[in-house]
Design an enzyme around this catalytic site. Structure first.
Site, short mmCIF file in Angstrom:
data_model
loop_
_atom_site.label_atom_id
_atom_site.label_comp_id
_atom_site.label_asym_id
_atom_site.label_seq_id
_atom_site.Cartn_x
_atom_site.Cartn_y
_atom_site.Cartn_z
N ILE A 1 1.83 4.56 1.84
CA ILE A 1 0.89 5.41 2.58
C ILE A 1 0.17 4.51 3.58
O ILE A 1 -0.31 3.44 3.22
CB ILE A 1 -0.13 6.06 1.62
N GLU B 1 -7.63 2.37 13.39
CA GLU B 1 -7.21 1.45 14.46
C GLU B 1 -6.31 2.16 15.46
O GLU B 1 -6.44 1.96 16.67
CB GLU B 1 -6.52 0.23 13.86
N GLY C 1 -6.11 3.97 5.54
CA GLY C 1 -7.06 4.64 6.40
C GLY C 1 -7.58 3.76 7.53
O GLY C 1 -7.76 4.22 8.66
N VAL C 2 -7.81 2.49 7.23
CA VAL C 2 -8.32 1.59 8.26
C VAL C 2 -7.30 1.41 9.39
O VAL C 2 -7.67 1.28 10.56
CB VAL C 2 -8.75 0.23 7.65
N HIS D 1 0.85 -1.21 0.00
CA HIS D 1 0.00 0.00 0.00
C HIS D 1 0.87 1.24 0.00
O HIS D 1 1.00 1.89 1.03
CB HIS D 1 -0.90 -0.01 1.24
#
Length: 138
Positions: free
Chosen positions: A51, A59, A54-55, A45
């Site tokens: 980067i 968290e 987002g998940v 990613h």
């Protein structure tokens, strides 16, 4: 609290322990995590342009919230909802993520919170979320 102290109340372990330190200031918890660049979630990613997903940022925010719950030791926090999530700027290797979280309500095992993640003085992620604190399963 440092990582060893965090492990006393948060059941997460490497590679999913996403806090280097956390402090509680009044009604807020402030967590920090420096992105090293070799984390598993950066491997794909994105190749050549890593980067933090987002998940994973969500968290990090949620893990910070657990510091506000003195009765969380020995329990497992499980997400029950994630609302009004906004992604504004990327979180990159070398950045130190600063998560600020406050609880907005609690009802039985259910906790409700809002938080944000900033890096380099810029907002990366903000969210409202809920989770349940459940006994560990055998």
């Amino acid at each position: 609290m440092n990582r060893d102290e965090i492990k006393e109340f948060l059941p997460h372990r490497e590679p999913m322990l996403l806090l280097d330190e956390v402090t509680v200031e009044g009604e807020k918890a402030i967590g920090k995590y420096t992105v090293k660049g070799d984390e598993f979630f950066l491997q794909g990613h994105f190749p050549g342009n890593p980067i933090v997903p987002g998940v994973i940022q969500c968290e990090m925010i949620a893990q910070t919230a657990v510091a506000l719950l003195p009765d969380c030791k020995g329990k497992t926090p499980l997400y029950t909802g994630l609302n009004n999530v906004k992604f504004k700027n990327p979180l990159l290797p070398g950045d130190t993520a600063v998560m600020t979280v406050e609880l907005t309500a609690r009802k039985g095992v259910f906790c409700f919170a809002k938080g944000k993640l900033e890096a380099n003085g810029k907002m990366c992620t903000s969210a409202e979320f809920s989770f349940a604190l459940l006994p560990k399963q055998a």
